[in-house]
Structures are given as structure tokens and as C-alpha cells.
Design an enzyme around this catalytic site. Structure first.
Site, PDB file in Angstrom:
ATOM      1  N   GLY A 192       0.760  -1.359   0.035  1.00 34.49           N
ATOM      2  CA  GLY A 192       0.162   0.062  -0.088  1.00 34.49           C
ATOM      3  C   GLY A 192       0.795   1.275  -0.094  1.00 34.49           C
ATOM      4  O   GLY A 192       0.309   2.404  -0.197  1.00 34.49           O
TER       5      GLY A 192
ATOM      6  N   CYS B 166     -27.940  -9.689 -15.988  1.00 35.12           N
ATOM      7  CA  CYS B 166     -27.466  -9.317 -17.232  1.00 35.12           C
ATOM      8  C   CYS B 166     -28.443  -9.653 -18.366  1.00 35.12           C
ATOM      9  O   CYS B 166     -28.909 -10.676 -18.271  1.00 35.12           O
ATOM     10  CB  CYS B 166     -26.128  -9.991 -17.514  1.00 35.12           C
ATOM     11  SG  CYS B 166     -25.662  -9.773 -19.206  1.00 35.12           S
TER      12      CYS B 166
ATOM     13  N   CYS C  89     -26.522 -12.597 -20.683  1.00 32.66           N
ATOM     14  CA  CYS C  89     -25.971 -13.881 -19.996  1.00 32.66           C
ATOM     15  C   CYS C  89     -27.020 -14.293 -18.749  1.00 32.66           C
ATOM     16  O   CYS C  89     -26.724 -15.448 -18.418  1.00 32.66           O
ATOM     17  CB  CYS C  89     -24.667 -14.130 -19.649  1.00 32.66           C
ATOM     18  SG  CYS C  89     -24.061 -13.146 -18.201  1.00 32.66           S
TER      19      CYS C  89
ATOM     20  N   CYS D 254     -23.031  -7.345 -18.645  1.00 33.20           N
ATOM     21  CA  CYS D 254     -21.942  -7.579 -17.841  1.00 33.20           C
ATOM     22  C   CYS D 254     -20.853  -6.538 -18.446  1.00 33.20           C
ATOM     23  O   CYS D 254     -20.779  -6.340 -19.469  1.00 33.20           O
ATOM     24  CB  CYS D 254     -21.349  -9.016 -18.028  1.00 33.20           C
ATOM     25  SG  CYS D 254     -22.300 -10.266 -17.249  1.00 33.20           S
TER      26      CYS D 254
ATOM     27  N   CYS E 277     -19.071 -12.583 -19.621  1.00 30.91           N
ATOM     28  CA  CYS E 277     -20.478 -12.894 -20.343  1.00 30.91           C
ATOM     29  C   CYS E 277     -20.243 -13.684 -21.437  1.00 30.91           C
ATOM     30  O   CYS E 277     -21.155 -14.589 -21.655  1.00 30.91           O
ATOM     31  CB  CYS E 277     -20.594 -11.455 -20.876  1.00 30.91           C
ATOM     32  SG  CYS E 277     -22.450 -11.314 -21.159  1.00 30.91           S
TER      33      CYS E 277
END
Lengths: 308, 268
Positions: A40, A249, A252, A274, A280
Site C-alpha cells: 500500500g 445481465c 447472459c 456484464c 459474459c
């Protein structure tokens, strides 16, 4: 050790393997090692000019160039999709300069360079995520002085970040930051996770993959090693929440992926699909069918695998 | 010229909260403040008066840990052990500044975050000190806004939308919310009109008494000094020329400059 040294002089290109010269790559790798050692923490590095404008992913490209080898398979996504301009260009760049194998399949890739998304398919040990970061300093909008933000990081004075979340809740009743949502890495440094939606934040938590972040314009590199805690900041009585959608979605039928809203006509029609295009497609190939798949395939917008 | 105050007689804690010894700050050849020494006991309000350029603000910045003095020592007894604030790491000093200390600036813009709501401004110190419960932070902020006479309905307004006097009161709430032991105020009533000044002074007096704060108030306004302070230090050309109990100094000034200062007050 470059690959191109084995190529005869006539066909030898004018640039080094993976575009950057070896000294630059060593410099970037040193920065990467330091970044991995201090999860970080933003490590400064000597960002180079790349053959595309700063702000278009030069940080990510330099990180990828420094770590890619002939055995790697590269996947590049932009807004979750493999077929957007920037993703295609960067993929071609490494095909040409690093003889890289490229793929759109998340589980085949060893390096995934990304802007805006983490793939829906779970990451595995051995994979490396490379993020293109526009603004590595999560405190920048709150504290304009670099000297001051460095002190705040050094001594973990992160009250100000909490003030930003407080302001959100006071004004809107909830935290409205939806992307680049600040996270606490390894319980020590607050980190900007690049502009990924907060939907993807939980995927960073204890991820088995190595995550590297490169900010070319701001000349910073930082990292999250595998199996490191990445906690999204929140309040005790306003816990962190990810986005959710009312419908699955349209192509899909996935109910658990991050959806983009697509306007489809000028009558107010829209669909939610998606954002991870490979996810997808994989689901459609497996036979999952969304409500609007037939319409979309009739217009040849997508291929309908299930069609005879 | 120097008054000795016996803390036991005043019923105060025998150990001074702040001990200042020989503090000097130079700007190149020129003197900012020179060889200032005093003790401040818990619950005591010390005034520093003097004309513009006499080194009041320089001294305050040295005491408050903002500027390191070139010479001298500032000892703070916040915990059990006295702490030399300039020998500890900057980290420790910064932590002190947002817990046991508070600084009220002359210009509220220096002390407030102008693009953060009033509630956020008051809550910042709580969050700096680890508060992570939104409801409780807001409750405390509301309480403090009311204590400084800002309507609860203004909690989500930004300081920009406040008048000068309200901004100054907000700044005071923002500082006092962490319940500091020692507050530094640099001309807290500067730039306010007389009626607003009067209300602010009244408020400060009540808060300082209620919370048992020790405070160091820099001012050029002798009326402010008379109202708020227990003890007074008169500065001229960077040096302390006279110090003692406020009433004593103002009613029976010994040093020629103090006499000039007290006689220069306009009475309408």
C-alpha cells in the site's frame, strides 16, 4: 538476456525487448520489490515517456513491460472489456514488442493489465494484476500538499479520509463514492485502488494474485501482495456496501456480476449487460441466456452460441 | 517587575501544565521574541498583550509547536511525565496538537476546512482520534454546535455560508470537541464587530470556566485581556516587559510601556 539478442541483425528491431531498456526495467523492478515489501505504500519511480499519452495507461504499461517475459500470457481490459480501443492497442503493443502471447480468457492469463475493473472470474495464485492508476494519492483531493500527505501516510493520520465519508453520509445518507473507493491495506496504509468500482473492492481482500499499481503521470508504484488484507473504509453504523442491480445481465443472465447500462434506442430503451465481456461470453457459451440475447443476436451485436 | 504566583494559594494543581524557559526566536538579525520564560497552571488563562510586531504571534507559534524556537525549552505536562515538545518526534507533537492542544486562529479560514460541512469540521478531530461511529460523531458535533450557539439546522452547511462570528464560533467548537487541556488563541475576536465580540467573549469565558481549560490568549485588545485572563504578559520588541495578575497589571502598570498601553485605551 533479451529475446531479441537471438534474432539475426537484419530482423532485429530498433528497440529492446518489451520496449523499455534494461536499466529502466531494473529501476521499475526495484520500485516494485519495495512496493511489495510495504503493501500500500507509494514508491516513487522514474516514469518514462511511452508511445502513448500520459493518462492513457503509461504507468500500467511500464509495470507490465518490466515484468513480462516470453513465457507470459497477457490479457488487457479496459472498462472490463477486452475489445475496447485502449485494450486492443496495448495488447498489440506487447504482441509486437515483447512477442507476448495474448488472451481474452482470465484463467489463461498470467498478467492482466486493467483499467477500471477486476475480472469476474476469481483470480488464482501466480497471476499478476497490473492496474493503470490516474491518481495514486487517495488524500489528494482532501489535502493538496504532497509534503503533508506523505506525513499523513507516514504516521497513519487518516482521520481526514473519514471526514470525506462523513460528508457523503451527511449529504446523501450513504457513502456515494462508487469508484476509487479508499481501502486500508494490511491494516496500515490507506490506498487508492485505482478507478475500479467499489463492487470490485472485496475481490482485492486476501486475493491469491499479486496486484501491482502503476501511475505513469504521477510517477508512483504501489502493490498489494497475495493474501493481504484490503479493507474498504467505512463507519461502524454505515458499513461498506457494494452496488447491486434490480435485474440480471440482459445477455447472459448473470445476477452476480458488475453491469453496465447501455442505451439501445432513442425511445428510452436500455439494457444492463456484464461489463466483463469475457465473463459474459463464457457464460453464454455455457448456455446461459439473458432476456435480450435473442434481440441482440438478431442485430448481429453478439453471437448467440446456443442458436442452431 | 516579575510577580510570583503561588499555585497552592490559588487552589490550583501544584505542577504547571506548561513550563516555558528562555524561548527565543530570531528572524535573521531581527528578534522575533527573546528569552521568554513563564509557567502556566491548569485552568489558568494567560494573556499576552502588546502592540503589532511586538512578537506575540511569534511567541504563540513557538509555544504551540508550529515554529521551532531557536533557543529555549517548552515543557508540557499533559500526562504524568513532562514532555519537551521540541525534543520529541514530530509525530508525537502532531498527535498532541490534535488531542491535548487546540489552536484557534485569528482568521477562521486558517483553522477551518471551508469546503467541509460544519458537522464535518467539528467531527474531524474525533475521527483523527479514531472515532468510527457516524451517529455518535454527529451527536457530539450537534452538541458542540449548540454549545457555541450555532443552530442545529446549520450542521450540514459549509463555513462559507456562515458569518464571520459564526465561523469563529465554529472554529472554537472544532478545537474544543477533543477536550484539550490547553488552548492557544491568536486574536480570537479580531475582525469581528463589537457586539459579536461581546457575545464571543462571553461564550469563551463560560467555556473556559466550565471546562477548566488552560488557555494562552494573544490579543492587542486590553478589554479582551481584562475579561478573559487571569494573568497578563506585556510584550514589547520581542521581550516581556511586565507580567502579573491581570487586574494588577492593568490598574497599576509599572513599566513605562504598559502605562502607555493602558492609557491609550479609548473610552466612549
Amino acid at each position: 538476456m533479451t529475446v531479441h539478442q537471438s534474432i539475426s541483425d537484419e530482423t532485429r528491431p530498433a528497440y529492446n525487448y518489451a520496449y523499455l531498456d534494461e536499466q529502466t526495467k531494473r529501476m521499475i523492478r526495484r520500485a516494485l520489490l519495495k512496493a511489495v515489501a510495504i503493501p500500500g505504500y507509494q514508491v516513487p519511480f522514474g516514469s518514462r515517456e511511452m508511445p502513448l499519452a500520459r493518462g492513457w495507461g503509461t504507468g500500467g504499461i511500464q509495470v507490465t513491460a518490466a515484468i513480462i517475459g516470453p513465457d507470459d500470457t497477457l490479457k488487457v481490459i479496459d472498462q472490463g472489456a477486452d475489445d475496447t480501443t485502449n485494450a486492443v492497442s496495448i495488447r498489440r503493443f506487447f504482441e509486437r514488442t515483447a512477442d507476448a502471447r495474448t488472451t481474452e480468457a482470465t484463467d489463461e492469463a498470467t498478467i492482466i493489465q486493467t483499467r477500471h475493473r477486476i475480472p469476474e472470474a476469481p483470480l488464482k495464485a501466480g497471476q499478476i494484476m497490473v492496474y493503470q492508476v490516474p491518481q495514486p494519492e487517495p488524500l489528494r483531493k482532501l489535502e493538496p500538499h504532497e509534503a503533508e500527505t506523505r506525513k499523513m501516510h507516514a504516521w497513519a493520520e487518516y482521520g481526514l479520509m473519514q471526514v470525506k465519508l462523513y460528508e457523503n453520509i451527511a449529504r446523501f445518507g450513504e457513502v456515494t463514492t462508487t469508484y476509487d473507493y479508499p481501502v486500508m491495506v494490511n491494516g496500515r496504509y490507506v490506498m487508492a485502488p485505482s478507478p475500479i468500482p467499489k463492487f470490485d473492492n472485496p475481490k482485492m481482500q486476501m486475493s491469491p494474485a499479486l496486484q501491482l499499481f502503476g501511475a505513469g503521470r504521477e510517477k508512483r508504484i504501489y502493490a498489494v501482495p497475495p493474501h493481504t488484507s484490503v479493507r474498504s473504509l467505512d463507519f461502524d453504523d454505515h458499513p461498506f456496501r457494494i452496488q447491486s442491480w434490480e435485474q440480471p445481465c440482459a445477455l447472459c443472465g448473470a445476477a452476480d456480476s458488475y453491469l453496465d447500462e447501455v442505451v439501445i434506442d432513442d425511445q428510452g430503451g436500455r439494457m444492463f449487460v456484464c461489463s466483463d465481456s469475457h465473463h459474459c461470453e463464457t457464460r453464454r457459451a455455457e448456455g446461459h441466456r439473458g432476456a435480450m440475447l435473442a434481440d441482440a443476436s438478431a442485430l448481429h451485436l453478439v453471437e448467440d452460441e446456443a442458436k442452431p | 517587575m516579575n510577580m510570583q504566583v503561588n499555585p497552592q494559594e490559588l487552589g490550583l494543581d501544584p505542577a504547571p501544565l506548561l513550563s516555558v524557559a528562555g524561548v527565543s526566536r530570531f528572524y535573521g538579525e531581527r528578534i522575533g521574541c527573546a528569552d521568554v520564560s513563564f509557567d502556566l497552571w491548569p485552568g489558568e488563562v494567560l494573556g499576552i498583550v502588546g502592540e503589532s510586531g511586538s512578537g506575540k504571534s511569534t511567541l504563540l507559534r513557538c509555544l504551540a509547536g508550529i515554529d521551532k524556537p531557536d533557543e529555549g525549552q517548552v515543557l508540557f505536562r499533559g500526562g504524568t511525565e513532562p514532555l519537551d515538545i521540541y525534543s520529541v518526534a514530530e509525530q508525537e507533537r502532531r498527535r498532541l496538537m490534535c488531542t491535548a492542544w487546540g489552536i484557534v486562529h485569528q482568521n477562521p479560514r486558517d483553522g477551518l476546512r471551508m469546503d467541509v460541512s460544519a458537522g464535518g469540521n467539528v467531527g474531524e478531530r474525533l475521527m483523527d482520534n479514531g472515532a468510527r461511529h457516524y451517529g455518535k460523531i454527529r451527536e457530539t458535533a450537534l452538541d458542540w454546535l449548540q454549545r457555541v450557539e450555532i443552530a442545529a439546522g446549520r450542521i450540514d452547511d459549509r463555513p462559507r455560508q456562515f458569518s464571520g462570528g459564526m465561523q469563529q464560533r465554529l472554529q472554537i467548537a472544532r478545537v474544543l470537541v477533543s477536550e484539550p487541556k490547553l488552548v492557544f488563541m491568536d486574536e480570537p475576536t479580531g475582525g469581528l464587530d463589537v457586539s459579536v465580540q461581546a457575545r464571543l467573549l462571553d461564550l469563551l469565558r463560560v467555556l473556559v470556566r466550565d471546562l477548566g481549560l488552560a488557555a494562552i490568549i494573544v490579543t492587542h485588545d486590553l478589554a479582551v485581556a481584562r475579561l478573559l485572563t487571569d494573568r497578563l504578559m506585556v510584550m514589547k520588541d520581542g521581550r516581556v516587559v511586565e507580567q502579573g495578575l491581570t487586574d494588577q497589571v492593568l490598574d497599576d502598570p509599572h513599566h513605562a510601556y504598559t502605562q502607555l498601553l493602558t492609557s491609550a485605551v479609548l473610552t466612549v
